[in-house]
Design a protein around this motif. Structure first.
Motif, PDB file in Angstrom:
ATOM      1  N   PHE A  35      -2.793  -3.428  12.428  1.00  0.00           N
ATOM      2  CA  PHE A  35      -2.465  -2.002  12.468  1.00  0.00           C
ATOM      3  C   PHE A  35      -2.871  -1.284  11.180  1.00  0.00           C
ATOM      4  O   PHE A  35      -3.481  -0.218  11.213  1.00  0.00           O
ATOM      5  CB  PHE A  35      -0.957  -1.793  12.702  1.00  0.00           C
ATOM      6  N   HIS A  36      -2.520  -1.880  10.050  1.00  0.00           N
ATOM      7  CA  HIS A  36      -2.659  -1.164   8.778  1.00  0.00           C
ATOM      8  C   HIS A  36      -4.122  -1.001   8.371  1.00  0.00           C
ATOM      9  O   HIS A  36      -4.555   0.082   7.969  1.00  0.00           O
ATOM     10  CB  HIS A  36      -1.867  -1.913   7.700  1.00  0.00           C
ATOM     11  N   TYR A  37      -4.892  -2.083   8.508  1.00  0.00           N
ATOM     12  CA  TYR A  37      -6.326  -2.016   8.201  1.00  0.00           C
ATOM     13  C   TYR A  37      -7.116  -1.510   9.419  1.00  0.00           C
ATOM     14  O   TYR A  37      -7.885  -0.557   9.325  1.00  0.00           O
ATOM     15  CB  TYR A  37      -6.822  -3.404   7.775  1.00  0.00           C
ATOM     16  N   ASN A  87      -7.560   4.635  -1.582  1.00  0.00           N
ATOM     17  CA  ASN A  87      -6.322   3.933  -1.954  1.00  0.00           C
ATOM     18  C   ASN A  87      -6.177   2.615  -1.202  1.00  0.00           C
ATOM     19  O   ASN A  87      -5.788   1.599  -1.783  1.00  0.00           O
ATOM     20  CB  ASN A  87      -5.094   4.800  -1.631  1.00  0.00           C
ATOM     21  N   HIS A  88      -6.469   2.641   0.106  1.00  0.00           N
ATOM     22  CA  HIS A  88      -6.291   1.418   0.899  1.00  0.00           C
ATOM     23  C   HIS A  88      -7.283   0.336   0.501  1.00  0.00           C
ATOM     24  O   HIS A  88      -6.922  -0.837   0.435  1.00  0.00           O
ATOM     25  CB  HIS A  88      -6.367   1.733   2.399  1.00  0.00           C
ATOM     26  N   THR A  89      -8.527   0.718   0.222  1.00  0.00           N
ATOM     27  CA  THR A  89      -9.491  -0.289  -0.225  1.00  0.00           C
ATOM     28  C   THR A  89      -9.015  -0.924  -1.531  1.00  0.00           C
ATOM     29  O   THR A  89      -9.095  -2.142  -1.715  1.00  0.00           O
ATOM     30  CB  THR A  89     -10.877   0.359  -0.403  1.00  0.00           C
ATOM     31  N   GLY A 136       4.245   6.834  -0.087  1.00  0.00           N
ATOM     32  CA  GLY A 136       3.545   6.912  -1.357  1.00  0.00           C
ATOM     33  C   GLY A 136       3.056   5.564  -1.837  1.00  0.00           C
ATOM     34  O   GLY A 136       2.932   4.610  -1.059  1.00  0.00           O
ATOM     35  N   TRP A 137       2.798   5.526  -3.130  1.00  0.00           N
ATOM     36  CA  TRP A 137       2.143   4.381  -3.763  1.00  0.00           C
ATOM     37  C   TRP A 137       2.789   4.098  -5.112  1.00  0.00           C
ATOM     38  O   TRP A 137       3.296   5.006  -5.770  1.00  0.00           O
ATOM     39  CB  TRP A 137       0.663   4.699  -3.992  1.00  0.00           C
ATOM     40  N   VAL A 138       2.734   2.834  -5.508  1.00  0.00           N
ATOM     41  CA  VAL A 138       3.095   2.450  -6.876  1.00  0.00           C
ATOM     42  C   VAL A 138       1.866   1.803  -7.497  1.00  0.00           C
ATOM     43  O   VAL A 138       1.156   1.039  -6.829  1.00  0.00           O
ATOM     44  CB  VAL A 138       4.285   1.473  -6.901  1.00  0.00           C
ATOM     45  N   PHE A 170      -0.067  -0.502  -4.827  1.00  0.00           N
ATOM     46  CA  PHE A 170       0.924  -1.070  -3.926  1.00  0.00           C
ATOM     47  C   PHE A 170       1.348   0.015  -2.950  1.00  0.00           C
ATOM     48  O   PHE A 170       1.911   1.035  -3.346  1.00  0.00           O
ATOM     49  CB  PHE A 170       2.122  -1.527  -4.766  1.00  0.00           C
ATOM     50  N   ASP A 171       1.054  -0.208  -1.673  1.00  0.00           N
ATOM     51  CA  ASP A 171       1.345   0.783  -0.627  1.00  0.00           C
ATOM     52  C   ASP A 171       2.818   0.688  -0.252  1.00  0.00           C
ATOM     53  O   ASP A 171       3.286  -0.380   0.156  1.00  0.00           O
ATOM     54  CB  ASP A 171       0.453   0.476   0.590  1.00  0.00           C
ATOM     55  N   VAL A 172       3.567   1.788  -0.400  1.00  0.00           N
ATOM     56  CA  VAL A 172       4.966   1.788   0.044  1.00  0.00           C
ATOM     57  C   VAL A 172       5.214   2.767   1.195  1.00  0.00           C
ATOM     58  O   VAL A 172       6.348   3.147   1.456  1.00  0.00           O
ATOM     59  CB  VAL A 172       5.973   2.001  -1.123  1.00  0.00           C
ATOM     60  N   GLU A 174       5.818   3.373   5.025  1.00  0.00           N
ATOM     61  CA  GLU A 174       6.507   2.458   5.958  1.00  0.00           C
ATOM     62  C   GLU A 174       5.546   1.592   6.770  1.00  0.00           C
ATOM     63  O   GLU A 174       5.861   0.447   7.080  1.00  0.00           O
ATOM     64  CB  GLU A 174       7.407   3.249   6.923  1.00  0.00           C
ATOM     65  N   HIS A 175       4.360   2.124   7.088  1.00  0.00           N
ATOM     66  CA  HIS A 175       3.432   1.334   7.924  1.00  0.00           C
ATOM     67  C   HIS A 175       2.959   0.067   7.206  1.00  0.00           C
ATOM     68  O   HIS A 175       2.436  -0.835   7.828  1.00  0.00           O
ATOM     69  CB  HIS A 175       2.259   2.191   8.424  1.00  0.00           C
ATOM     70  N   ALA A 176       3.138   0.010   5.877  1.00  0.00           N
ATOM     71  CA  ALA A 176       2.723  -1.176   5.126  1.00  0.00           C
ATOM     72  C   ALA A 176       3.652  -2.369   5.353  1.00  0.00           C
ATOM     73  O   ALA A 176       3.247  -3.511   5.176  1.00  0.00           O
ATOM     74  CB  ALA A 176       2.666  -0.855   3.630  1.00  0.00           C
TER      75      ALA A 176
HETATM   76 MN   MN3 Z   1      -1.110   2.393   4.123  1.00  0.00          MN
END
Ligand code: MN3
Length: 209
Positions: A35-37, A87-89, A136-138, A170-172, A174-176
């Motif tokens: 799902f995420h990728y 960001n995802h890459t 968001g992201w950390v 670091f993806d935070v 919810e889908h992560a």
């Molecule tokens: Mn994501």
């Protein structure tokens, strides 16, 4: 830094995952990566191609699109999709099935000096992930001579905000983690930090200039 390949016919393409879809199990499932990728990351690429089609942005590198649309209200859709592709890459490259070791070398020493200890760094990074309200992201970032832990909302990143060089993402959203950890974001953070962090990738980014 990750270089994202562009294909002139599609403008922007989904970079291959740096490991198999089931390689992060049991900590992140193949289903989550499917799902995420396969769905979320792909959808950002597809949407970006759709909305830049025929515009000046279709001729730019992804990083240039992000820089030119960041903070421009009327370019928000282009910014959000371009930044989320980047960001995802960066996030996929921040993870590895061969994680679970502490950082060594210059970065390992810098973390100990900067945060007091590796354990302190983990505690602060986890807390930042818990404290990020909503999606968001950390990030672990090098800014000047210091390391910093930064939180960003939605698609924002240190590169979109001009706040240093990212070392780890670091993806935070919810889908992560929702399929594997439901609402337990703290468990997702703790497990992935313990088992999957790609410190060699962080060190490559740290050692750049
Ligand atoms: Mn994501």
């Amino acid at each position: 830094m990750v270089q994202i390949k562009t294909d002139k016919t599609k403008y922007f393409t989904l970079p291959p995952l740096p490991y198999e879809q089931n390689a992060l199990e049991p900590y992140i499932s193949a289903r989550t990566l499917d799902f995420h990728y396969g769905k979320h990351h792909q959808a950002y690429v597809n949407k970006l191609n759709e909305i830049v089609s025929g515009s000046k942005f279709s001729k730019l590198k992804l990083e240039e699109v992000i820089a030119k649309t960041s903070g421009r209200g009327n370019q928000e859709a282009i910014f959000n999709n371009a930044a989320q592709v980047w960001n995802h890459t960066f996030y996929w490259n921040s993870l590895t099935p061969k994680g679970g070791r502490k950082p060594s070398g210059a970065l390992g020493r810098k973390i100990e000096v900067n945060f007091g200890s590796y354990e302190n760094f983990i505690q602060k990074f986890t807390q930042a992930g818990i404290d990020q309200f909503g999606s968001g992201w950390v990030w672990l970032v090098k800014e000047g001579s210091a390391l910093k832990i930064t939180k960003t909302s939605n698609a924002e990143s240190p590169i979109s905000q001009g706040r240093g060089t990212p070392l780890l993402a670091f993806d935070v959203w919810e889908h992560a983690y929702y399929l594997d950890y439901q609402n337990r974001r703290n468990d997702y953070l703790a497990v992935v930090l313990d088992k999957l962090i790609h410190w060699n990738f962080a060190a490559e980014n740290f050692n750049q200039k």
